[in-house]
Design an enzyme around this catalytic site. Structure first.
Site, PDB file in Angstrom:
ATOM      1  N   GLU A   1      36.291  24.201  49.607  1.00  0.00           N
ATOM      2  CA  GLU A   1      35.063  24.372  48.808  1.00  0.00           C
ATOM      3  C   GLU A   1      34.779  23.223  47.827  1.00  0.00           C
ATOM      4  OE1 GLU A   1      35.435  28.277  47.084  1.00  0.00           O
ATOM      5  OE2 GLU A   1      35.793  29.207  49.025  1.00  0.00           O
TER       6      GLU A   1
ATOM      7  N   GLU B   1      37.279  32.980  57.526  1.00  0.00           N
ATOM      8  CA  GLU B   1      37.315  34.094  56.560  1.00  0.00           C
ATOM      9  C   GLU B   1      36.220  35.109  56.875  1.00  0.00           C
ATOM     10  OE1 GLU B   1      37.297  32.702  52.487  1.00  0.00           O
ATOM     11  OE2 GLU B   1      38.545  30.978  52.954  1.00  0.00           O
TER      12      GLU B   1
HETATM   13  O1  G3I Z   1      47.376  38.974  40.935  1.00  0.00           O
HETATM   14  C1  G3I Z   1      46.561  39.372  39.827  1.00  0.00           C
HETATM   15  C2  G3I Z   1      47.169  40.508  39.126  1.00  0.00           C
HETATM   16  O2  G3I Z   1      48.397  40.104  38.560  1.00  0.00           O
HETATM   17  C3  G3I Z   1      46.197  41.002  38.045  1.00  0.00           C
HETATM   18  O3  G3I Z   1      46.726  42.132  37.426  1.00  0.00           O
HETATM   19  C4  G3I Z   1      44.847  41.353  38.670  1.00  0.00           C
HETATM   20  C5  G3I Z   1      43.828  41.801  37.622  1.00  0.00           C
HETATM   21  O4  G3I Z   1      42.518  41.371  37.951  1.00  0.00           O
HETATM   22  O5  G3I Z   1      44.366  40.218  39.306  1.00  0.00           O
HETATM   23  C6  G3I Z   1      45.198  39.748  40.343  1.00  0.00           C
HETATM   24  O6  G3I Z   1      44.657  38.617  40.840  1.00  0.00           O
HETATM   25  C7  G3I Z   1      43.508  38.776  41.650  1.00  0.00           C
HETATM   26  C8  G3I Z   1      43.843  38.166  43.012  1.00  0.00           C
HETATM   27  O7  G3I Z   1      42.689  38.154  43.816  1.00  0.00           O
HETATM   28  C9  G3I Z   1      44.946  38.935  43.745  1.00  0.00           C
HETATM   29  O8  G3I Z   1      44.540  40.227  44.001  1.00  0.00           O
HETATM   30  C10 G3I Z   1      42.370  38.010  40.999  1.00  0.00           C
HETATM   31  O9  G3I Z   1      41.974  38.658  39.805  1.00  0.00           O
HETATM   32  C11 G3I Z   1      41.194  37.946  41.939  1.00  0.00           C
HETATM   33  O10 G3I Z   1      40.183  37.101  41.392  1.00  0.00           O
HETATM   34  C12 G3I Z   1      41.656  37.349  43.271  1.00  0.00           C
HETATM   35  O11 G3I Z   1      40.555  37.327  44.143  1.00  0.00           O
HETATM   36  C13 G3I Z   1      40.736  36.510  45.282  1.00  0.00           C
HETATM   37  C14 G3I Z   1      39.687  35.403  45.272  1.00  0.00           C
HETATM   38  O12 G3I Z   1      39.819  34.635  46.453  1.00  0.00           O
HETATM   39  C15 G3I Z   1      39.849  34.492  44.070  1.00  0.00           C
HETATM   40  O13 G3I Z   1      38.840  33.580  44.045  1.00  0.00           O
HETATM   41  C16 G3I Z   1      40.557  37.375  46.508  1.00  0.00           C
HETATM   42  O14 G3I Z   1      41.626  38.319  46.593  1.00  0.00           O
HETATM   43  C17 G3I Z   1      40.555  36.496  47.758  1.00  0.00           C
HETATM   44  O15 G3I Z   1      40.170  37.277  48.853  1.00  0.00           O
HETATM   45  C18 G3I Z   1      39.540  35.387  47.591  1.00  0.00           C
HETATM   46  O16 G3I Z   1      39.621  34.556  48.723  1.00  0.00           O
HETATM   47  C19 G3I Z   1      38.671  33.473  48.765  1.00  0.00           C
HETATM   48  C20 G3I Z   1      39.288  32.380  49.597  1.00  0.00           C
HETATM   49  O17 G3I Z   1      40.544  32.038  49.082  1.00  0.00           O
HETATM   50  C21 G3I Z   1      38.379  31.146  49.633  1.00  0.00           C
HETATM   51  N1  G3I Z   1      37.056  31.488  50.085  1.00  0.00           N
HETATM   52  C22 G3I Z   1      36.424  32.586  49.395  1.00  0.00           C
HETATM   53  C23 G3I Z   1      37.330  33.809  49.451  1.00  0.00           C
HETATM   54  C24 G3I Z   1      36.657  34.991  48.878  1.00  0.00           C
HETATM   55  O18 G3I Z   1      36.423  34.813  47.516  1.00  0.00           O
END
Ligand code: G3I
Length: 400
Positions: free
Chosen positions: A175, A285
């Site tokens: 990205e 994805e």
């Molecule tokens: O691990 C922490 C945890 O410790 C905490 O308590 C919790 C509270 O919010 O958050 C957890 O982290 C989260 C993480 O996912 C794991 O679940 C983050 O807040 C959350 O923002 C994160 O979201 C991920 C996102 O990328 C971040 O930008 C999504 O799971 C994941 O599916 C998403 O994947 C991205 C690809 O990497 C790139 N392309 C877009 C795609 C969708 O956004």
């Protein structure tokens, strides 16, 4: 005689109880061992990967939690490629200079290797879920370009080096293209871009990854690459990378799509343009949210009334539209099988999608933002429903 018979019976009963006890004990031991070694999950049924065996691997994004229980059985039955959803990203895996969290990533790699499933690595350089420490020098000042690139190199050598030979393809840079409409502003003004004062970090990341694992296929990964403006920017960037002899094998089209987006024409154009450069494509994805942007409230409607309109959820009409969009996409993917080298879904089933916490996918376009909503608005974006059953869209994808 009667006494002898009773004694014999008692002895037989004793032997029988002993045998049962031994069997139970060994079963318990087996079960304990299973917990430790987790033997391969039995495969009982034809899955997506089998329908597509003459086309491309079919993958899914996984977390540690999906390696156990019903999700793991579904993964093994349906998929022959996995991508760690979060566990190999810079922030989670390398939270400070000399600290690497290998545990979750190792567990995913072990699971995949045990089940003969291919692994896509995701990702080596991104502006999101970044390792914030990398951008500060030891005295707290912004880091110099040289030190940042050295850190990037160390990171890539450590991560791609650890999984060398196991991960067959990496999303090297994620990205990096700007989302705006101005076609002259190609690149996202991320920390990476700003500190490097340009795109040296992109080229460097590919070169480091190639050094760390010369056999891995290296991808640039982004969303909305089918939209005309972003397509144009992507094309320009790829041409530059190729002109600079950067070791890039292909483009990851994320495919976080909607019921009406992309159109078949847009999708074909994007595929034609990328592959005209001699590059491969991986769909990295994929999901198709059922959510469409709400039309603005009609004049005179109180916002509070609009806000409380009940959510109709996953209606048969939406399901049909989603099925048609999936069918359209896979019909085209199969036509491009010479160029498309895998298709991966982002999450396992509608039980839990990353989109559910992001307005069903309507917050800030298709991409990830740091923000999440407290309210869940389900996107129902995958081929398996909340009970992990195959949906209409599944059958539209495999019946060809
Ligand atoms: O691990 C922490 C945890 O410790 C905490 O308590 C919790 C509270 O919010 O958050 C957890 O982290 C989260 C993480 O996912 C794991 O679940 C983050 O807040 C959350 O923002 C994160 O979201 C991920 C996102 O990328 C971040 O930008 C999504 O799971 C994941 O599916 C998403 O994947 C991205 C690809 O990497 C790139 N392309 C877009 C795609 C969708 O956004």
């Amino acid at each position: 005689m009667k006494f002898l018979a009773i004694t014999k019976r008692k002895r037989r009963m004793g032997l029988l109880s002993l045998t049962i006890a031994l069997v139970v004990l060994s079963l318990v031991q087996c079960a304990t061992k299973h917990q430790v070694t987790s033997p391969p999950v039995a495969v009982t049924d034809k899955g997506l990967k089998d329908y597509y065996k003459d086309y491309f691997p079919i993958g899914v994004a996984v977390s540690g939690a999906s390696l156990h229980g019903p999700d793991s059985a579904l993964i093994v039955r349906e998929f022959n490629s996995v991508t760690p959803e979060n566990d190999m990203k810079m922030g989670p895996i390398h939270p400070s200079e000399n600290v690497y969290n290998w545990k979750n990533a190792d567990a995913i790699v072990d699971f995949a290797v045990r089940h003969h499933i291919k692994i896509r690595g995701h990702n080596l350089c991104w502006h999101n879920q970044e390792a914030a420490w990398m951008f500060k020098s030891p005295n707290g000042e912004p880091v110099s370009k040289e030190l940042l690139l050295q850190r990037l190199k160390d990171h890539i050598f450590a991560v791609a080096g650890r999984y060398k030979g196991k991960i067959y393809a990496w999303d090297v840079v994620n990205e990096a293209i700007d989302d705006g409409d101005d076609t002259t502003q190609i690149y996202r003004k991320s920390n990476w871009y700003n500190i490097c004062n340009g795109i040296d970090f992109i080229e460097a990341a590919f070169r480091y990854a190639h050094k760390a694992d010369p056999n891995a296929k290296l991808y640039y990964n982004d969303y909305n690459s089918e939209h005309p403006v972003k397509r144009e920017k992507t094309y320009k960037m790829l041409k530059k990378l190729i002109a600079d002899h950067v070791p890039i094998d292909g483009v990851g089209m994320q495919a976080h799509w909607k019921l009406n987006d992309p159109s078949p024409e847009e999708l074909r154009k994007a595929l034609d343009e990328i592959t005209s450069l001699g590059l491969k494509v991986q769909i990295t994805e994929m999901d198709i949210t059922i959510r469409l942007p709400k039309p603005p409230p009609s004049p005179g409607t109180m916002p509070s009334v609009a806000a409380t309109t009940p959510d109709p959820g996953y209606t048969p009409e939406l399901e049909d539209k989603q099925t048609a969009q999936y069918k359209m996409a896979f019909d085209i993917f199969r036509q491009y099988k010479k160029f498309i080298t895998s298709v991966t879904f982002w999450n396992v089933s509608d039980r839990s999608s990353w989109l559910d916490m992001r307005g069903g996918g309507l917050m800030g376009g298709a991409a990830a933002g740091a923000n999440t909503l407290r309210m869940v608005r389900k996107a129902y974006p995958l081929l398996f429903d909340e009970n992990r059953q195959r949906k209409k869209a599944y059958w539209a994808v495999v019946n060809f």
